[in-house]
Design an enzyme around this catalytic site. Sequence first.
Site: not given
Length: 511
Positions: A33, A188
């Site tokens: 991420d 997301e």
Amino acid sequence: MKKTISLFLNLCFCALMIAQGYRNPVIQGFHPDPSVVRVGQWFYLVNSSFQYFPGVPVYRSADLVNWQLIGNVLDRPSQLPLKGASSWLGIYAPTIRYHEGIYYVITTNVGNGGNFMVTATQPEGPWSEPIWLKQQGIDPSLFFDNGKCYMVSNPDNTITLCEIDPKTGQQLSPGKAIWRGTGGRYPEGPHLYKKDGYYYLLISEGGTELAHGLTMARSRQIEGPYEANPDNPVLTNCCMDGQDKQIQGTGHGDLVQAADGSWWMVLLAYRNFGGSYHHLGRETCLVPVEWHQGQWPVVNGGRGVDTLMTVPTLPLQPIKNTAHSTAKGFSQLGPEWVYLQNPRADSYKIIDGKLRLYASAEGLDANRQPTFVGRRQESAAMQLTTEIDVSRLQQGDEAGISVYQIANGHYDLFARRVRGGRYQVYLRYRVKSLMQEKLLKTTTARRIVLSVSSDGLNYRFAPGQMEQCKAVETLETSLLSTEVVGGFTGVTVGMFATGTGYADFLRFDYR
């Protein structure tokens, strides 16, 4: 002669291209991420950290290829409560941004509070206490525009926008749904950018697995309506061009513009070893982006992400290799060292160059603040050797090293004290509901050497110096993969102690 000269020039050109290229991942091992921001000549990057403390490592680079760990954003228990956190919980995807002299990191503590942000005047910290936020949904991001601060996240699988006060976190407008993606599951990781009169929205879809990818939409107004890129996904390895590459699961990216005007994207991906298995976790990769005025960005030329990237780079500025840990003697634990959940501070002491671990009552299976300190495995090929003074262990106590993926997925090489002042060295594996111990050695020596090495496909364990041991045991890396034992993290290698006594670790040589 002309053919020879032509061949020579072609070879020189190829060599030049390779010299200008780089290898993915640019940050190896458990670094998922990624989010990046440029401030002046420097790029700063953060990663998610899940149940590990401290949380959110911060990296610095001058060229986007060579990265140096400079600290952790969340380094105090008051910032990072991790009670009960597992490889599925804790700190999810952070975003780092910079505005008017202040660095911002916004993230989610899943299971312990939800969305919050912290601020600092220097990326090394110190970072503020958490500023808790009303709008939920994971993977929050910040965007500053025209004197306002906006937040996007994904409550109810919908990318939702609201305005917040960046000083107090107060929500200043109701959350508004602005995009639901292209139909892939788990929309997301949203990030907003403004370029050429458009607001661009970059998100991830497909889940952080094989079908992972990045999609994009844009609008003339920040609140929408947003028009999907007709060439979505803008990046995925779940395609004909990417299906046979070692790198898979590409997604969750962030865009950044260099000082020379070039655009780049950092993203997560994982590398398969021994088939369709990944045990090192999701790693940070880098790809070039072409973004012409008024047009949609073209990421990596529309191709899949590869390990060898033969593309022009920014001027490369190599940094000192930080992949090695203390060879002998401990003075302090640097920012690369992590604990499982919030550590009990009195369980870890450095005394006369030795790292003393006071044993916890429960071991690595229990996931309740075990006495464990380790570091991310940053290379498929690695070797680790430690030496332990086990003389203060009590009967039944254990101390050793663990190749740890998740509470129900780890390999442990350790000494256990038994009757008569003897110590037995065991190799134990825990793979979901399966557990087995194998006795490797019995000794009365109070100092014990343990070694682990890996070639990417297997871990090799030795009750002594690896090169001097005949009794070497082998276990496959694939059994610690996400595909087998689950979780969102990657392997960490570290030291642990279980029981009532303590053990002194004299060295931890990781390379």
